[in-house]
Design a protein around this motif. Structure first.
Motif, PDB file in Angstrom:
ATOM      1  N   TYR A  30       0.832  -1.204   0.000  1.00 28.56           N
ATOM      2  CA  TYR A  30       0.000   0.000   0.000  1.00 28.56           C
ATOM      3  C   TYR A  30       0.870   1.260   0.000  1.00 28.56           C
ATOM      4  O   TYR A  30       0.622   2.203  -0.753  1.00 28.56           O
ATOM      5  CB  TYR A  30      -0.931  -0.009   1.212  1.00 28.56           C
ATOM      6  N   ALA A  31       1.906   1.267   0.828  1.00 23.70           N
ATOM      7  CA  ALA A  31       2.797   2.425   0.892  1.00 23.70           C
ATOM      8  C   ALA A  31       3.531   2.607  -0.432  1.00 23.70           C
ATOM      9  O   ALA A  31       3.753   3.728  -0.881  1.00 23.70           O
ATOM     10  CB  ALA A  31       3.795   2.257   2.036  1.00 23.70           C
ATOM     11  N   ASN A  32       3.903   1.515  -1.070  1.00 20.82           N
ATOM     12  CA  ASN A  32       4.593   1.594  -2.350  1.00 20.82           C
ATOM     13  C   ASN A  32       3.670   2.166  -3.423  1.00 20.82           C
ATOM     14  O   ASN A  32       4.080   3.002  -4.226  1.00 20.82           O
ATOM     15  CB  ASN A  32       5.091   0.210  -2.756  1.00 20.82           C
ATOM     16  N   LEU A  33       2.421   1.752  -3.428  1.00 18.76           N
ATOM     17  CA  LEU A  33       1.477   2.221  -4.439  1.00 18.76           C
ATOM     18  C   LEU A  33       1.097   3.684  -4.228  1.00 18.76           C
ATOM     19  O   LEU A  33       0.862   4.406  -5.198  1.00 18.76           O
ATOM     20  CB  LEU A  33       0.217   1.348  -4.427  1.00 18.76           C
ATOM     21  N   THR A  34       1.041   4.125  -2.988  1.00 19.14           N
ATOM     22  CA  THR A  34       0.618   5.493  -2.710  1.00 19.14           C
ATOM     23  C   THR A  34       1.795   6.458  -2.603  1.00 19.14           C
ATOM     24  O   THR A  34       1.589   7.655  -2.517  1.00 19.14           O
ATOM     25  CB  THR A  34      -0.198   5.557  -1.407  1.00 19.14           C
ATOM     26  N   GLY A  35       3.012   5.957  -2.600  1.00 17.16           N
ATOM     27  CA  GLY A  35       4.188   6.824  -2.524  1.00 17.16           C
ATOM     28  C   GLY A  35       4.519   7.291  -1.127  1.00 17.16           C
ATOM     29  O   GLY A  35       5.284   8.233  -0.947  1.00 17.16           O
ATOM     30  N   ASP A  36       3.947   6.666  -0.116  1.00 20.79           N
ATOM     31  CA  ASP A  36       4.252   7.046   1.268  1.00 20.79           C
ATOM     32  C   ASP A  36       5.675   6.641   1.636  1.00 20.79           C
ATOM     33  O   ASP A  36       6.223   5.696   1.091  1.00 20.79           O
ATOM     34  CB  ASP A  36       3.280   6.368   2.239  1.00 20.79           C
ATOM     35  N   ARG A  37       6.240   7.378   2.582  1.00 19.57           N
ATOM     36  CA  ARG A  37       7.580   7.034   3.070  1.00 19.57           C
ATOM     37  C   ARG A  37       7.444   6.213   4.348  1.00 19.57           C
ATOM     38  O   ARG A  37       6.595   6.493   5.181  1.00 19.57           O
ATOM     39  CB  ARG A  37       8.386   8.297   3.363  1.00 19.57           C
ATOM     40  N   ILE A  38       8.301   5.220   4.496  1.00 20.92           N
ATOM     41  CA  ILE A  38       8.295   4.357   5.667  1.00 20.92           C
ATOM     42  C   ILE A  38       9.645   4.512   6.374  1.00 20.92           C
ATOM     43  O   ILE A  38      10.692   4.475   5.730  1.00 20.92           O
ATOM     44  CB  ILE A  38       8.064   2.887   5.266  1.00 20.92           C
ATOM     45  N   LEU A  39       9.613   4.693   7.679  1.00 18.80           N
ATOM     46  CA  LEU A  39      10.814   4.830   8.500  1.00 18.80           C
ATOM     47  C   LEU A  39      11.694   5.978   8.033  1.00 18.80           C
ATOM     48  O   LEU A  39      12.909   5.855   7.949  1.00 18.80           O
ATOM     49  CB  LEU A  39      11.619   3.518   8.514  1.00 18.80           C
ATOM     50  N   SER A  40      11.083   7.099   7.675  1.00 12.65           N
ATOM     51  CA  SER A  40      11.828   8.288   7.293  1.00 12.65           C
ATOM     52  C   SER A  40      11.452   9.393   8.276  1.00 12.65           C
ATOM     53  O   SER A  40      10.306   9.822   8.322  1.00 12.65           O
ATOM     54  CB  SER A  40      11.474   8.698   5.861  1.00 12.65           C
ATOM     55  N   PHE A  41      12.420   9.860   9.050  1.00 18.44           N
ATOM     56  CA  PHE A  41      12.129  10.794  10.131  1.00 18.44           C
ATOM     57  C   PHE A  41      12.582  12.222   9.834  1.00 18.44           C
ATOM     58  O   PHE A  41      12.495  13.080  10.673  1.00 18.44           O
ATOM     59  CB  PHE A  41      12.784  10.305  11.422  1.00 18.44           C
ATOM     60  N   ASP A  42      13.110  12.474   8.629  1.00 19.26           N
ATOM     61  CA  ASP A  42      13.511  13.836   8.299  1.00 19.26           C
ATOM     62  C   ASP A  42      12.562  14.397   7.237  1.00 19.26           C
ATOM     63  O   ASP A  42      11.748  13.689   6.678  1.00 19.26           O
ATOM     64  CB  ASP A  42      14.962  13.875   7.804  1.00 19.26           C
ATOM     65  N   ASN A  43      12.678  15.678   6.970  1.00 22.92           N
ATOM     66  CA  ASN A  43      11.788  16.333   6.020  1.00 22.92           C
ATOM     67  C   ASN A  43      12.421  16.454   4.639  1.00 22.92           C
ATOM     68  O   ASN A  43      12.114  17.373   3.890  1.00 22.92           O
ATOM     69  CB  ASN A  43      11.400  17.722   6.534  1.00 22.92           C
ATOM     70  N   GLN A  44      13.343  15.571   4.320  1.00 22.57           N
ATOM     71  CA  GLN A  44      14.007  15.606   3.025  1.00 22.57           C
ATOM     72  C   GLN A  44      13.001  15.307   1.915  1.00 22.57           C
ATOM     73  O   GLN A  44      12.156  14.436   2.048  1.00 22.57           O
ATOM     74  CB  GLN A  44      15.118  14.563   3.021  1.00 22.57           C
ATOM     75  N   GLU A  45      13.119  16.050   0.810  1.00 18.09           N
ATOM     76  CA  GLU A  45      12.208  15.829  -0.300  1.00 18.09           C
ATOM     77  C   GLU A  45      12.534  14.511  -0.993  1.00 18.09           C
ATOM     78  O   GLU A  45      13.660  14.037  -0.950  1.00 18.09           O
ATOM     79  CB  GLU A  45      12.330  16.970  -1.310  1.00 18.09           C
ATOM     80  N   GLN A  46      11.531  13.966  -1.649  1.00 18.44           N
ATOM     81  CA  GLN A  46      11.750  12.720  -2.373  1.00 18.44           C
ATOM     82  C   GLN A  46      12.661  12.973  -3.567  1.00 18.44           C
ATOM     83  O   GLN A  46      12.667  14.052  -4.152  1.00 18.44           O
ATOM     84  CB  GLN A  46      10.422  12.133  -2.843  1.00 18.44           C
ATOM     85  N   TRP A  47      13.404  11.964  -3.945  1.00 19.45           N
ATOM     86  CA  TRP A  47      14.333  12.049  -5.058  1.00 19.45           C
ATOM     87  C   TRP A  47      13.561  12.152  -6.366  1.00 19.45           C
ATOM     88  O   TRP A  47      12.572  11.465  -6.579  1.00 19.45           O
ATOM     89  CB  TRP A  47      15.203  10.791  -5.087  1.00 19.45           C
ATOM     90  N   THR A  48      14.011  13.051  -7.242  1.00 15.60           N
ATOM     91  CA  THR A  48      13.432  13.151  -8.572  1.00 15.60           C
ATOM     92  C   THR A  48      14.550  13.158  -9.593  1.00 15.60           C
ATOM     93  O   THR A  48      15.659  13.631  -9.327  1.00 15.60           O
ATOM     94  CB  THR A  48      12.602  14.436  -8.739  1.00 15.60           C
ATOM     95  N   ALA A  49      14.277  12.667 -10.781  1.00 17.92           N
ATOM     96  CA  ALA A  49      15.301  12.549 -11.812  1.00 17.92           C
ATOM     97  C   ALA A  49      15.793  13.909 -12.286  1.00 17.92           C
ATOM     98  O   ALA A  49      16.943  14.070 -12.666  1.00 17.92           O
ATOM     99  CB  ALA A  49      14.760  11.750 -12.987  1.00 17.92           C
ATOM    100  N   GLY A  50      14.947  14.924 -12.272  1.00 19.94           N
ATOM    101  CA  GLY A  50      15.349  16.241 -12.757  1.00 19.94           C
ATOM    102  C   GLY A  50      15.661  17.213 -11.643  1.00 19.94           C
ATOM    103  O   GLY A  50      15.572  18.419 -11.839  1.00 19.94           O
ATOM    104  N   GLY A  51      16.056  16.732 -10.504  1.00 20.62           N
ATOM    105  CA  GLY A  51      16.316  17.600  -9.358  1.00 20.62           C
ATOM    106  C   GLY A  51      17.613  18.360  -9.478  1.00 20.62           C
ATOM    107  O   GLY A  51      18.297  18.350 -10.511  1.00 20.62           O
ATOM    108  N   SER A  52      17.992  19.049  -8.403  1.00 23.72           N
ATOM    109  CA  SER A  52      19.168  19.919  -8.438  1.00 23.72           C
ATOM    110  C   SER A  52      20.460  19.136  -8.593  1.00 23.72           C
ATOM    111  O   SER A  52      21.474  19.717  -8.970  1.00 23.72           O
ATOM    112  CB  SER A  52      19.218  20.754  -7.153  1.00 23.72           C
TER     113      SER A  52
END
Length: 63
Positions: A30-52
């Motif tokens: 369910y978390a994989n399908l919805t894009g939820d983060r598991i066991l992540s305690f920081d506010n770091q943005e999710q990785w994207t291919a076109g990021g900085s």
């Protein structure tokens, strides 16, 4: 047929283990399908291919 019944009787003490594993796998799917983060305690943005940090504008970019 009796062999199958005996096998299931042997697995009976482990029934809660199988329930736990099934619930865990369902939660992960369910978390994989919805894009939820598991066991992540920081506010770091999710990785994207076109990021900085992508190759086109990274440190090693050559003109």
């Amino acid at each position: 047929m009796t062999d199958m019944k005996e096998f299931l009787k042997e697995l009976l003490p482990m029934k809660w283990y199988f329930v736990y594993v099934a619930a865990l796998l369902g939660w992960l799917a369910y978390a994989n399908l919805t894009g939820d983060r598991i066991l992540s305690f920081d506010n770091q943005e999710q990785w994207t291919a076109g990021g900085s940090g992508s190759h086109s504008n990274g440190i090693m970019h050559h003109k």
